[in-house]
Scaffold this active site. Structure first.
Site, PDB file in Angstrom:
ATOM      1  N   PRO A   2       7.197 -39.333 -36.584  1.00 30.67           N
ATOM      2  CA  PRO A   2       5.971 -39.809 -37.230  1.00 30.67           C
ATOM      3  C   PRO A   2       5.334 -38.730 -38.111  1.00 30.67           C
ATOM      4  O   PRO A   2       5.089 -37.614 -37.678  1.00 30.67           O
ATOM      5  CB  PRO A   2       5.065 -40.149 -36.043  1.00 30.67           C
ATOM      6  CG  PRO A   2       5.985 -40.318 -34.884  1.00 30.67           C
ATOM      7  CD  PRO A   2       7.095 -39.363 -35.120  1.00 30.67           C
ATOM      8  N   GLU A   3       5.094 -39.070 -39.366  1.00 34.76           N
ATOM      9  CA  GLU A   3       4.369 -38.191 -40.274  1.00 34.76           C
ATOM     10  C   GLU A   3       3.267 -39.019 -40.913  1.00 34.76           C
ATOM     11  O   GLU A   3       3.003 -40.152 -40.509  1.00 34.76           O
ATOM     12  CB  GLU A   3       5.323 -37.579 -41.299  1.00 34.76           C
ATOM     13  CG  GLU A   3       6.461 -36.804 -40.637  1.00 34.76           C
ATOM     14  CD  GLU A   3       7.059 -35.705 -41.494  1.00 34.76           C
ATOM     15  OE1 GLU A   3       6.434 -35.288 -42.484  1.00 34.76           O
ATOM     16  OE2 GLU A   3       8.169 -35.242 -41.158  1.00 34.76           O
ATOM     17  N   LYS A  51      -2.249 -37.300 -39.789  1.00 32.30           N
ATOM     18  CA  LYS A  51      -1.378 -37.860 -38.757  1.00 32.30           C
ATOM     19  C   LYS A  51      -2.165 -38.389 -37.560  1.00 32.30           C
ATOM     20  O   LYS A  51      -1.600 -38.645 -36.495  1.00 32.30           O
ATOM     21  CB  LYS A  51      -0.360 -36.797 -38.310  1.00 32.30           C
ATOM     22  CG  LYS A  51       0.592 -36.398 -39.434  1.00 32.30           C
ATOM     23  CD  LYS A  51       1.756 -35.569 -38.951  1.00 32.30           C
ATOM     24  CE  LYS A  51       1.364 -34.169 -38.573  1.00 32.30           C
ATOM     25  NZ  LYS A  51       2.535 -33.357 -38.159  1.00 32.30           N
ATOM     26  N   CYS A 232      25.033 -28.607 -49.884  1.00 32.75           N
ATOM     27  CA  CYS A 232      23.836 -28.912 -50.664  1.00 32.75           C
ATOM     28  C   CYS A 232      24.175 -29.980 -51.692  1.00 32.75           C
ATOM     29  O   CYS A 232      25.221 -29.922 -52.341  1.00 32.75           O
ATOM     30  CB  CYS A 232      23.341 -27.636 -51.347  1.00 32.75           C
ATOM     31  SG  CYS A 232      21.970 -27.902 -52.508  1.00 32.75           S
ATOM     32  N   CYS A 235      24.254 -27.917 -55.227  1.00 32.75           N
ATOM     33  CA  CYS A 235      25.185 -26.834 -55.565  1.00 32.75           C
ATOM     34  C   CYS A 235      26.396 -26.750 -54.652  1.00 32.75           C
ATOM     35  O   CYS A 235      27.334 -26.003 -54.937  1.00 32.75           O
ATOM     36  CB  CYS A 235      24.456 -25.496 -55.581  1.00 32.75           C
ATOM     37  SG  CYS A 235      23.990 -24.898 -53.932  1.00 32.75           S
ATOM     38  N   CYS A 257      18.763 -24.407 -48.453  1.00 27.38           N
ATOM     39  CA  CYS A 257      19.937 -24.027 -49.204  1.00 27.38           C
ATOM     40  C   CYS A 257      19.767 -22.580 -49.642  1.00 27.38           C
ATOM     41  O   CYS A 257      18.818 -22.272 -50.388  1.00 27.38           O
ATOM     42  CB  CYS A 257      20.135 -24.920 -50.422  1.00 27.38           C
ATOM     43  SG  CYS A 257      21.447 -24.315 -51.539  1.00 27.38           S
ATOM     44  N   CYS A 260      19.832 -22.494 -53.686  1.00 26.55           N
ATOM     45  CA  CYS A 260      18.805 -23.198 -54.461  1.00 26.55           C
ATOM     46  C   CYS A 260      17.392 -22.739 -54.125  1.00 26.55           C
ATOM     47  O   CYS A 260      16.456 -22.958 -54.905  1.00 26.55           O
ATOM     48  CB  CYS A 260      18.892 -24.695 -54.231  1.00 26.55           C
ATOM     49  SG  CYS A 260      20.423 -25.446 -54.870  1.00 26.55           S
TER      50      CYS A 260
END
Length: 262
Positions: A2-3, A51, A232, A235, A257, A260
């Site tokens: 849950p967000e 939240k 990724c 990349c 990553c 990146c």
């Protein structure tokens, strides 16, 4: 997990079912509030704050937080519950609906006039109805002022901006090219982080399966979260995994990553 977008949807669904209706049953299954009975009170509305979920009935507010396992369900009378009854923390009934809060991480009942004592510490709500350029600027300023924290910790701190959980934090760091451990003192554009955070939540607020890549196919929805060891999507470098948090008790999974994100 849950967000803010999940809680927003649950609050909206509960509001559609309960707002304006009189409670015909109120069964609170938390010892501290087990004697509270709001039967006969009219539900004035249900909203989310980051939240957190606030259900206002009469002069009282039922404050809940889903944490990791919680959820609110709506049922028609006589329908079978989709989770076991022993997980129910509160049951609210009206003439038409049964609303059940399961395994809520926080459940308390406070006078509505005292709501700010439980949610007043929150920063600007990314999905709040009062979101304005002023709120966006305040959120950016709070992030920037959190100079002693890594960017992932600052983004997750609800007193900076409300609504982001660990999935969005990891995805935001990737999309902005930031290592989760990068100090906020080295982040030059906090406003861009805030803008992107709100865009991501708005894009997912009506989706049951969130996506940050724009691809809704299973296994293709996220850039880095939960993808340790996988290539990724940009990349091909294997995604790495670690933990990060404000202290030893608040460590969260971190994904990035190494090419990146710098």
């Amino acid at each position: 997990m849950p967000e803010g977008d999940t809680v927003f949807r649950e609050a909206r669904a509960l509001n559609e079912a309960l707002a304006g209706a009189v409670l015909t049953r109120c069964d609170v299954r938390v010892p501290e509030f087990a004697t509270v009975d709001l039967t006969g009170q009219t539900v004035l509305g249900v909203i989310s704050r980051g939240k957190h979920l606030l259900l206002r009935a009469g002069e009282s507010t039922i404050h809940s937080h889903l944490k990791m396992e919680g959820s609110w369900h709506r049922y028609r009378h006589g329908s079978r519950w989709q989770r076991p009854a022993f997980q129910a923390r509160i049951v609210l009934e009206t003439a038409d609906w049964v609303a059940v809060g399961f395994e809520l991480g926080i459940l308390e009942i406070v006078p509505t006039h005292a709501e700010e004592t439980v949610v007043g510490y929150l920063g600007p709500d990314l999905l709040g109805s009062g979101w304005t350029s002023v709120a966006a600027a305040e959120a950016a300023a709070r992030l920037a002022a959190d100079a002693g924290s890594p960017v992932a910790v600052a983004l997750a701190r609800q007193s900076n901006l409300a609504g982001l959980g660990n999935v969005y934090v990891n995805e935001l760091c990737f999309l902005r090219g930031l290592l989760p451990t990068r100090p906020m003192t080295e982040v030059t554009d906090a406003a861009a982080l805030v803008t992107l955070a709100r865009r991501l939540l708005l894009a997912n607020v009506d989706r049951l399966e969130r996506t940050t890549t724009g691809n809704t196919r299973r296994g293709q929805q996220l850039w880095v979260y939960g993808r340790a060891g996988q290539p990724c999507r940009r990349c091909g470098t294997p995604i790495r995994r670690g933990t990060i948090g404000r202290n030893e008790l608040e460590q969260r999974n971190s994904f990035w990553c190494p090419r990146c994100q710098t």
